[in-house]
Design a protein around this motif. Sequence first.
Motif, PDB file in Angstrom:
ATOM      1  N   GLY A   2       0.841  -1.181   0.000  1.00  0.00           N
ATOM      2  CA  GLY A   2       0.000   0.000   0.000  1.00  0.00           C
ATOM      3  C   GLY A   2       0.882   1.239   0.000  1.00  0.00           C
ATOM      4  N   SER A   3       0.245   2.402  -0.040  1.00  0.00           N
ATOM      5  CA  SER A   3       1.005   3.649  -0.105  1.00  0.00           C
ATOM      6  C   SER A   3       1.494   4.107   1.260  1.00  0.00           C
ATOM      7  CB  SER A   3       0.162   4.748  -0.741  1.00  0.00           C
ATOM      8  OG  SER A   3      -1.041   4.909  -0.014  1.00  0.00           O
ATOM      9  N   GLY A   4       1.039   3.444   2.308  1.00  0.00           N
ATOM     10  CA  GLY A   4       1.529   3.759   3.645  1.00  0.00           C
ATOM     11  C   GLY A   4       0.711   4.820   4.364  1.00  0.00           C
ATOM     12  N   THR A   5       0.780   4.801   5.686  1.00  0.00           N
ATOM     13  CA  THR A   5       0.171   5.823   6.531  1.00  0.00           C
ATOM     14  C   THR A   5       1.273   6.447   7.370  1.00  0.00           C
ATOM     15  OG1 THR A   5      -1.933   4.660   6.678  1.00  0.00           O
ATOM     16  CG2 THR A   5      -1.471   6.322   8.372  1.00  0.00           C
ATOM     17  N   GLN A   6       1.348   7.768   7.321  1.00  0.00           N
ATOM     18  CA  GLN A   6       2.355   8.479   8.119  1.00  0.00           C
ATOM     19  C   GLN A   6       1.789   8.742   9.507  1.00  0.00           C
ATOM     20  OE1 GLN A   6       3.995  11.932   6.197  1.00  0.00           O
ATOM     21  NE2 GLN A   6       4.957  12.669   8.059  1.00  0.00           N
ATOM     22  N   LEU A   7       2.464   8.202  10.505  1.00  0.00           N
ATOM     23  CA  LEU A   7       2.042   8.358  11.904  1.00  0.00           C
ATOM     24  C   LEU A   7       2.985   9.310  12.623  1.00  0.00           C
ATOM     25  CD1 LEU A   7       0.400   7.440  14.444  1.00  0.00           C
ATOM     26  CD2 LEU A   7       2.140   5.664  14.753  1.00  0.00           C
ATOM     27  N   THR A   8       2.421  10.262  13.329  1.00  0.00           N
ATOM     28  CA  THR A   8       3.198  11.154  14.188  1.00  0.00           C
ATOM     29  C   THR A   8       2.652  11.052  15.590  1.00  0.00           C
ATOM     30  OG1 THR A   8       3.618  12.685  12.363  1.00  0.00           O
ATOM     31  CG2 THR A   8       3.975  13.517  14.598  1.00  0.00           C
ATOM     32  N   VAL A   9       3.525  10.705  16.533  1.00  0.00           N
ATOM     33  CA  VAL A   9       3.136  10.634  17.935  1.00  0.00           C
ATOM     34  C   VAL A   9       3.669  11.888  18.626  1.00  0.00           C
ATOM     35  CG1 VAL A   9       3.280   9.329  20.074  1.00  0.00           C
ATOM     36  CG2 VAL A   9       3.246   8.123  17.871  1.00  0.00           C
ATOM     37  N   LEU A  10       2.761  12.676  19.144  1.00  0.00           N
ATOM     38  CA  LEU A  10       3.117  13.970  19.737  1.00  0.00           C
ATOM     39  C   LEU A  10       3.429  13.812  21.218  1.00  0.00           C
ATOM     40  CD1 LEU A  10       0.187  15.859  18.010  1.00  0.00           C
ATOM     41  CD2 LEU A  10       2.595  15.873  17.325  1.00  0.00           C
TER      42      LEU A  10
END
Lengths: 116, 112
Positions: B103-111
């Motif tokens: 898949g194209s991927g999911t960008q995850l940011t943990v704040l």
Amino acid sequence: EAGVAQSPRYKIIEKRQSVAFWCNPISGHATLYWYQQILGQGPKLLIQFQNNGVVDDSQLPKDRFSAERLKGVDSTLKIQPAKLEDSAVYLCASSLGQGSNTGELFFGEGSRLTVL
Amino acid sequence: SQKIEQNSEALNIQEGKTATLTCNYTNYSPAYLQWYRQDPGRGPVFLLLIRENEKEKRKERLKVTFDTTLKQSLFHITASQPADSATYLCATASGSARQLTFGSGTQLTVLP
């Protein structure tokens, strides 16, 4: 254990020029893959080798791309002539193949190509 | 051919919360499904595999589910940390040579 080695890491060329990328897989890995990853997209399989034979090259643009895996170890991917849309990261990966329980692919750091 | 769809938008969550990423596939049920993590400028790194006859797989803070009826896999990171920030790729294996489609991927940011 050494990982998958790729070179060069970066390459900038003009359109219609040629370029070659090299990959040395993890020792003992029978299967070798070349993927193309365009910015913002997932990796797209270009070609898959099992030892020195081609298993799948259905998505390889054969009019301009070629790849070989002599002696079933390292591999070279060539683009000639390059087009602007070939700008991408070219990822090499290897796996144990049928000897693996997980089918895990081990990727190199990639070769980033910019075509101007 | 198989098509893989992941959350197209980036996901931002607060540290300590559970992140849930979705992977949907069309057409046929794959032999197995894998999740990879990719950091900027690096190659993907394998995280987990789940087979078509398995409903759930866990590894430390990671959990993957596989629902062949919904044609969906969910990827959970519990007690998320800023170091978990990355792009997560889903891939399905099919064909006699187990070719992977990503898949194209999911960008995850943990704040923090």
